[in-house]
Every structure is written in C-alpha cells, then in structure tokens.
Scaffold this motif. Structure first.
Motif, PDB file in Angstrom:
ATOM      1  N   SER A 199       0.827  -1.202   0.000  1.00  0.00           N
ATOM      2  CA  SER A 199       0.000   0.000   0.000  1.00  0.00           C
ATOM      3  C   SER A 199       0.866   1.258   0.000  1.00  0.00           C
ATOM      4  CB  SER A 199      -0.912   0.016   1.234  1.00  0.00           C
ATOM      5  OG  SER A 199      -0.132   0.175   2.411  1.00  0.00           O
ATOM      6  N   TYR A 296      -2.040  -5.443   0.902  1.00  0.00           N
ATOM      7  CA  TYR A 296      -3.427  -5.819   0.615  1.00  0.00           C
ATOM      8  C   TYR A 296      -3.484  -6.562  -0.708  1.00  0.00           C
ATOM      9  CZ  TYR A 296      -3.623  -2.126  -2.921  1.00  0.00           C
ATOM     10  OH  TYR A 296      -3.396  -1.366  -4.035  1.00  0.00           O
ATOM     11  N   ARG A 297      -4.594  -7.234  -0.926  1.00  0.00           N
ATOM     12  CA  ARG A 297      -4.783  -7.911  -2.216  1.00  0.00           C
ATOM     13  C   ARG A 297      -5.751  -7.084  -3.060  1.00  0.00           C
ATOM     14  NH1 ARG A 297      -2.911 -12.423  -3.152  1.00  0.00           N
ATOM     15  NH2 ARG A 297      -3.099 -13.482  -1.158  1.00  0.00           N
ATOM     16  N   ASP A 317      -5.542 -13.947   6.126  1.00  0.00           N
ATOM     17  CA  ASP A 317      -4.647 -13.075   5.356  1.00  0.00           C
ATOM     18  C   ASP A 317      -4.100 -13.754   4.110  1.00  0.00           C
ATOM     19  OD1 ASP A 317      -4.953 -10.877   6.939  1.00  0.00           O
ATOM     20  OD2 ASP A 317      -3.106 -11.155   8.071  1.00  0.00           O
ATOM     21  N   HIS A 320      -7.434 -12.725   1.997  1.00  0.00           N
ATOM     22  CA  HIS A 320      -7.851 -11.328   1.831  1.00  0.00           C
ATOM     23  C   HIS A 320      -7.036 -10.359   2.688  1.00  0.00           C
ATOM     24  CE1 HIS A 320      -9.704 -12.364   5.606  1.00  0.00           C
ATOM     25  NE2 HIS A 320     -10.560 -13.195   5.024  1.00  0.00           N
ATOM     26  N   MET A 322      -5.665  -7.077   4.012  1.00  0.00           N
ATOM     27  CA  MET A 322      -6.234  -5.734   3.851  1.00  0.00           C
ATOM     28  C   MET A 322      -5.546  -4.766   4.800  1.00  0.00           C
ATOM     29  SD  MET A 322      -9.932  -6.337   5.766  1.00  0.00           S
ATOM     30  CE  MET A 322     -10.266  -7.913   4.955  1.00  0.00           C
ATOM     31  N   THR A 323      -5.650  -3.481   4.509  1.00  0.00           N
ATOM     32  CA  THR A 323      -5.090  -2.469   5.401  1.00  0.00           C
ATOM     33  C   THR A 323      -5.957  -2.398   6.656  1.00  0.00           C
ATOM     34  OG1 THR A 323      -6.338  -0.712   4.284  1.00  0.00           O
ATOM     35  CG2 THR A 323      -4.089  -1.159   3.501  1.00  0.00           C
ATOM     36  N   GLY A 329      -9.380  -7.021   9.573  1.00  0.00           N
ATOM     37  CA  GLY A 329      -8.573  -8.163   9.135  1.00  0.00           C
ATOM     38  C   GLY A 329      -8.773  -9.401   9.985  1.00  0.00           C
ATOM     39  N   ILE A 389     -11.839  -5.162   1.758  1.00  0.00           N
ATOM     40  CA  ILE A 389     -10.555  -4.700   1.224  1.00  0.00           C
ATOM     41  C   ILE A 389     -10.706  -3.308   0.615  1.00  0.00           C
ATOM     42  CG2 ILE A 389      -8.831  -5.067  -0.587  1.00  0.00           C
ATOM     43  CD1 ILE A 389      -9.226  -8.085  -0.181  1.00  0.00           C
ATOM     44  N   SER A 392     -11.561  -0.567   3.284  1.00  0.00           N
ATOM     45  CA  SER A 392     -10.376  -0.303   4.109  1.00  0.00           C
ATOM     46  C   SER A 392      -9.397   0.604   3.377  1.00  0.00           C
ATOM     47  CB  SER A 392      -9.677  -1.624   4.472  1.00  0.00           C
ATOM     48  OG  SER A 392     -10.487  -2.424   5.289  1.00  0.00           O
ATOM     49  N   TYR A 393      -9.173   0.315   2.115  1.00  0.00           N
ATOM     50  CA  TYR A 393      -8.219   1.096   1.336  1.00  0.00           C
ATOM     51  C   TYR A 393      -8.700   2.535   1.167  1.00  0.00           C
ATOM     52  CZ  TYR A 393      -4.807   2.264  -2.255  1.00  0.00           C
ATOM     53  OH  TYR A 393      -3.784   2.855  -2.956  1.00  0.00           O
TER      54      TYR A 393
END
Length: 437
Positions: A199, A296-297, A317, A320, A322-323, A329, A389, A392-393
């Motif tokens: 990220s 992240y994915r 994880d 998926h 994620m931030t 998460g 995801i 979160s981003y």
C-alpha cells in the motif's frame, strides 16, 4: 505433479522413506498456519466432530502484533466457536469512537457504541490481546491438533489427495489442504495468487502494560495529522494498545528496524496529542514496538482468482490481506473460520466403507463433496472480502491524506462519514455452527 517450489528442494527424501512416512502420516484435513483463521477453522471443525491437523512453522503460537479491535461481527463468530465468554471476562467493552485532528486541535467526530443497533442487533466492541485470543482458541482444541516446528515447503498432487512436504522431510497425505498461512502464503501461491501488494504505507504498533490502573475512558480514540493516523484504545484496566500508520519516505524506512528511533519518531509526530494519552506511548517498553508494511490484495484478484481449487483453499490473510483502517482483518478471519468449518463438515458427514471398488467410488464422491464445499465457502466469502478490502483502502486514503484538500475534506466533512464505516462493516453475522445451517 505440481510443486510450490523447485523439486530439488525435496532431495534427501528417497522413495521408500516417503512411502513409509505417508503411511504413518495421513490426515483428513491439514491446516497450514496456527494464526487466527487457522485456529478458528480447526476449532469450528472440532465443534462439528471433524478432526484436523494444524501445522505451525514456529515452535510455539506465533503472536504478530499485540492486540486487535474486535468488532461486533467477530464476537458473533467467537460466540459461534464457543469462546466469546472467555475473552469478554478480561477485556473492556468500548463505549464509543472519538476522532481528533492534530492539525486543528479540534474534535471532528464522536460516535457512541452503546445502545446502537444494526441489522444484526446491538454492537459490541473490545480490544482483545492477540495472544489471549490465540490461546483461547488453541486451548479448546484436542491435544495434538497443533504440530509445531512444521514448515510447509511444497505441495504435490496424488490422485484425490495432496502430499504436504515439510522442511524436516516429513510428508503428510491429506484429503483437504487449507492455507491459513498469512500474507506470504505458500498455499495462496500454489492457487495462483500473486504476492500481496504494498500500500506504500507502514504501521508502528505498541502496547503499554502498566503496574496500576490507567484512567482512560473505554473509547476508541483516533488522531489524524498530515500524512499519518494514530489510534489509542484500552484493552483492560492496565493495558493500552496503540498504533501509528504513515507513508514513510525513503530515509524514514531506516527507523523500522530500530525500536528506539521508532519511539522517538512517533512521539515527535504526535507532539500535539493530549499529553495524558501520549504518555502511554512514552511508557511503552522498547521491546513492545514493532513495525510492518501494510499490504493488501487487489479486489479484482479475488474476482478472477481461485480462492479454492479442488481440495485446496485459503482463508484469513492468505485469502484477503487488507489495510487496518476499519479494523476488520482479524474479524474477517474469524468469520472465515466459522463459515469454512460449516461447509467442510457437511462434506465429511458421509463416510466411506465396503469393498475396495466401492471405496474407490466413495473416495471420488468424497472429493467431489469436498470440492463443492470449498466452492461454496469461496462463493459465500468472496464479495464480503472484496468489500472489506476496498472500503479499508478508501478509508485509509482519506484518513491519512497528506494534501491540504484531502485533510480539509476529512476534517470538515468526511470524519463522521468515515467513522461510520467502523460500525457499518461490523454489522454482519457469519451464522452459527449448527450442522450445515
């Protein structure tokens, strides 16, 4: 035959040794990774009468990070697994969220968690010590379920089974392989997923353990500055967890391996934080500072990728990453565990028997049931994971905005809206473990 690594890595295991080991180590379900998702899946299966073997590369439970904010959806999963009451006893219930701009010094939003309800009932939020959660999950499993010092190095096809090759030369034949092995998952790689994307941001986390009671209210406190975000939240009467996320410049990345420099950097950035809250970072022992890049994915990878393939699947994880901007998460990993256990238990409800020819037919039919159950899991979890995801981003982008216009929008207009996602994304029920509901 397919390998996750070069076949040369298996040198030293001759054919006869391999056959002997396969005869002695045969498992219905092998779970790679004794983290939150791996232990939750194993415990869910155990509650439904299905045995599994959990492989952990470390020689003990691996605790990465100090605590995690455990939202409403996670408590529904923990209750389904039968350990919610254990964790509630020693962790404070968080009554609300307060966000403050360290640029203006003004409080930008305030949200109550008490007497608030969503589609799935009232909300419950606590900050749970990660080690306590892992131990609570592990302690409910039968003795021998977790095999420590067991590092996966390769996966091999063998008819309707998979051969799991470990670093010590052990080979385990299994009907189901579940990758709960984190952001650097070997199982995810075998399924065709790329390495999780950076990220560009990093997190420094810490935990202050006090000798006397702190005077903090049980609130989730967030502070925003120019290009960084910090959160402080009490776990219990004497433990306070905090996190600091930012986008490090090239020269700042050097501090990530030096706890002393990390502490100094965080305290400098948070100089405008109220002194009675900042004091908990000051009191944090240097051994309780860790730093890690936030990865992240990409959502489209989950749209197009193989979450499951045949009798192999990923969760947590490995599935998926994620931030941490909405704190989902670990919560999502708990949901995975309940749903996957429920799906797999159905596949193992029928047992093979009879003569050799019938057993071969049964083996094929069982493989088809397993494949269908993992596809069912993937279908149920795909869009939930994609949503988390993405949200979160986006929330992280605005919360940690460095430009003047992003900071202005966040502090003047978006603060309450962004904070609302904390409750909105946790208003979810993964269901219970009643057989095949």
């Amino acid at each position: 035959m397919g390998f996750t690594k070069d076949k040369a890595e298996l040198d030293g295991i001759n054919a006869s040794d391999r056959d002997i080991r396969m005869e002695s180590l045969v498992e219905d379900i092998v779970i790679v990774g004794a983290g939150i998702s791996g232990l939750a899946t194993s415990l869910g299966l155990h509650r439904l009468g299905v045995r599994s073997l959990v492989l952990e590369s470390w020689n003990s439970l691996r605790v990465t990070g100090f605590a995690l904010t455990t939202w409403t959806n996670a408590w529904k999963a923990l209750d389904a697994l039968g350990i919610g009451y254990i964790l509630r006893q020693n962790h404070l219930q968080i009554c609300g969220n307060v966000t403050t701009s360290l640029i203006t010094g003004q409080q930008t939003s305030k949200t109550s968690f008490i007497n608030t309800t969503g589609k799935h009932g009232g909300h419950e939020i606590r900050c749970v010590l990660r080690q306590v959660m892992l131990e609570a999950l592990a302690n409910e499993l039968p003795s021998g379920t977790i095999r420590f010092s067991s590092k996966l190095v390769a996966i091999e096809e063998s008819g309707f089974s998979k051969l799991v090759h470990l670093a010590d030369g052990t080979v385990i034949k299994t009907k189901v392989l579940l990758g709960c092995d984190g952001v650097n998952s070997i199982v995810a790689k075998w399924l065709g997923f790329k390495r999780a994307s950076s990220s560009g941001r990093s997190a420094i986390r810490g935990c202050a353990t006090l000798t006397s009671r702190h005077d903090l209210e049980p609130k989730f406190m967030q502070f925003f500055g120019k290009g960084f975000r910090s959160a402080v939240i009490p776990c219990d009467d004497k433990t306070v967890y905090w996190a600091f996320t930012w986008t490090p410049a090239a020269q700042e990345k050097k501090i990530e391996d030096n706890p002393c420099k990390m502490k100094q950097y965080v305290l400098e950035k948070l100089e405008n934080m109220p002194s009675h809250i900042r004091a908990f970072i000051e009191k944090t022992d240097l051994n309780h500072f860790i730093s890690s890049p936030l990865r992240y994915r990409h959502p489209w990878e989950l749209v197009m990728g193989n979450i499951s393939k045949g009798n192999v699947c990923v969760t947590g994880d490995a599935f998926h990453p994620m931030t941490p901007d909405i704190g989902q998460g670990g919560c999502c990993a708990l949901e995975d565990g309940v749903v996957l256990a429920r799906c797999l238990a159905e596949a193992f409800s029928a047992k093979a028997g009879g003569d050799m020819e019938k057993k071969k037919d049964e083996e094929k039919e069982e493989y088809k049931r397993i494949e269908a159950s993992l596809k069912k899991f993937a279908q149920e979890r795909r869009w939930r994971s994609i949503t988390l995801i993405f949200i979160s981003y986006v929330v992280g982008f605005f919360q940690e905005g460095e430009s003047k216009w992003v900071s202005f929008l966040r502090d003047k207009f978006l603060s309450a809206f962004l904070a609302g996602f904390l409750l909105k994304m946790s208003d979810f029920d993964c269901g219970n473990l009643s057989k095949y509901s």
